[in-house]
Design an enzyme around this catalytic site. Sequence first.
Site, PDB file in Angstrom:
ATOM      1  N   GLN A 114       0.675  -0.950  -0.152  1.00  7.38           N
ATOM      2  CA  GLN A 114       0.303   0.123   0.392  1.00  7.38           C
ATOM      3  C   GLN A 114       1.023   1.283   0.432  1.00  7.38           C
ATOM      4  OE1 GLN A 114      -2.293  -0.759   3.520  1.00  7.38           O
ATOM      5  NE2 GLN A 114      -3.930  -1.555   2.279  1.00  7.38           N
ATOM      6  N   ASP A 168      -4.266 -11.849   2.157  1.00  8.20           N
ATOM      7  CA  ASP A 168      -5.008 -11.849   2.888  1.00  8.20           C
ATOM      8  C   ASP A 168      -5.918 -13.545   3.462  1.00  8.20           C
ATOM      9  OD1 ASP A 168      -5.744  -9.563   3.366  1.00  8.20           O
ATOM     10  OD2 ASP A 168      -6.190  -8.799   1.399  1.00  8.20           O
TER      11      ASP A 168
END
Length: 422
Positions: free
Chosen positions: A161, A305
Amino acid sequence: MKLKITPHPLAGRVEAVVSKSDVHRAMIGAALCDRPTVLKVGTTNQDIEATASCLRALGAQIEALPDGCCRILPVGSGAVGPLLDCRESGSTLRFLLPLLPALGYGATVTGTGRLPQRPLSPLREELEAHGVVIEGKGLPLHISGRLLPGCYCLPGNVSSQYITGLLFALPLLPEDSSIRLTSPLESAGYVEMTLQTLSRFGVAVHQRENGWDIPGGQKYRSPGQLACEGDWSNAAFFLAAGALGKEGEPVAVAGLNAASVQGDRAIVSLLRQFGARVEERPDKAVSVGRQRLSGIEINAADIPDLVPILAVCGCAAQGSTRIFNAARLRLKESDRLHTVAAALQALGGKVQELPDGLLIEGGSLRGGRVDCANDHRIVMSMAVAACLCRETVVLDGAEACRKSYPTFFDDYQSLGGKTDVL
């Protein structure tokens, strides 16, 4: 919300929800454009709403249209004073942090839940070394100054990110910049999504062996209309449920792009490695059915994830499953290595927490009560785990799924799941 689940296998077909990772990026690209853009996003969730709210605070207009679309009018010119509430969205915070000083905004950035404890270093230090003034040790942060062109050095194994935020911001600067990685890149699929989004908005980035060169003075140009992809990350829960169900009664998830750069598309190959029957259909649906499962070794560096639902699959597989290179999960909405281990142990699973992963011994699950730790991926993975249990399962904090998949339990029930709110 406490939710009681009576064990029952899932079977049938559902439509994939939109990828919030794709929507975050598309909304930001549209907000930086020269003219309005229409995005087809389908359903929304709390993280997407956080990004939308912050873009509105910067002057963007976001208008809902029929058929799950929205029209985005670009942000205004730089100003002092807007408050950006990122809520619990790490993507919103880390994507916008470099953009604010690139656009000339002085702003206050805040958040809730575990977001104030999640790291911003070394992105913060790189921004401060390039003209940005950041006041506050943690959220809320007060941002001022102008982002300067130059060379930005970041490790590749902390957060993709950080890289995405810089890739959005640096093309807006008057001169050329570069990003150089000081360690191998992890979660590369998310960076590839960002590069794909930039290309769709007419922004050029040149990849190098250890990073990217970014020409300055660029303008984001609207493609007019853009459709966002179905989400492989959330589809993985129901695809895994198909591998855990009854033989001959698969689960299919429609609306998935087999050529997607989403890293969590790896769920297809991983379920095959476990031994599940997986069929990729021409109509953009993936079907998974039960067969005998065996434990596997999983390198989670690019698919963090997926770890919670892969751990559930490990409980249904014969032998041992080891998940490694997943230390970054300790910095998510919860310490996911700890919460996954604790949740499965509460259901009777044999799970050992490792410094950078999990070791799971296959066997049946009993049932019980699970603290979901305000983490959407714990809620959804444990709901699937309930299908393996002999006794009822109670999820404490089941409402956390609204962060990424508000209609999860509607889809769960449509596949035969049995739930009751307590």
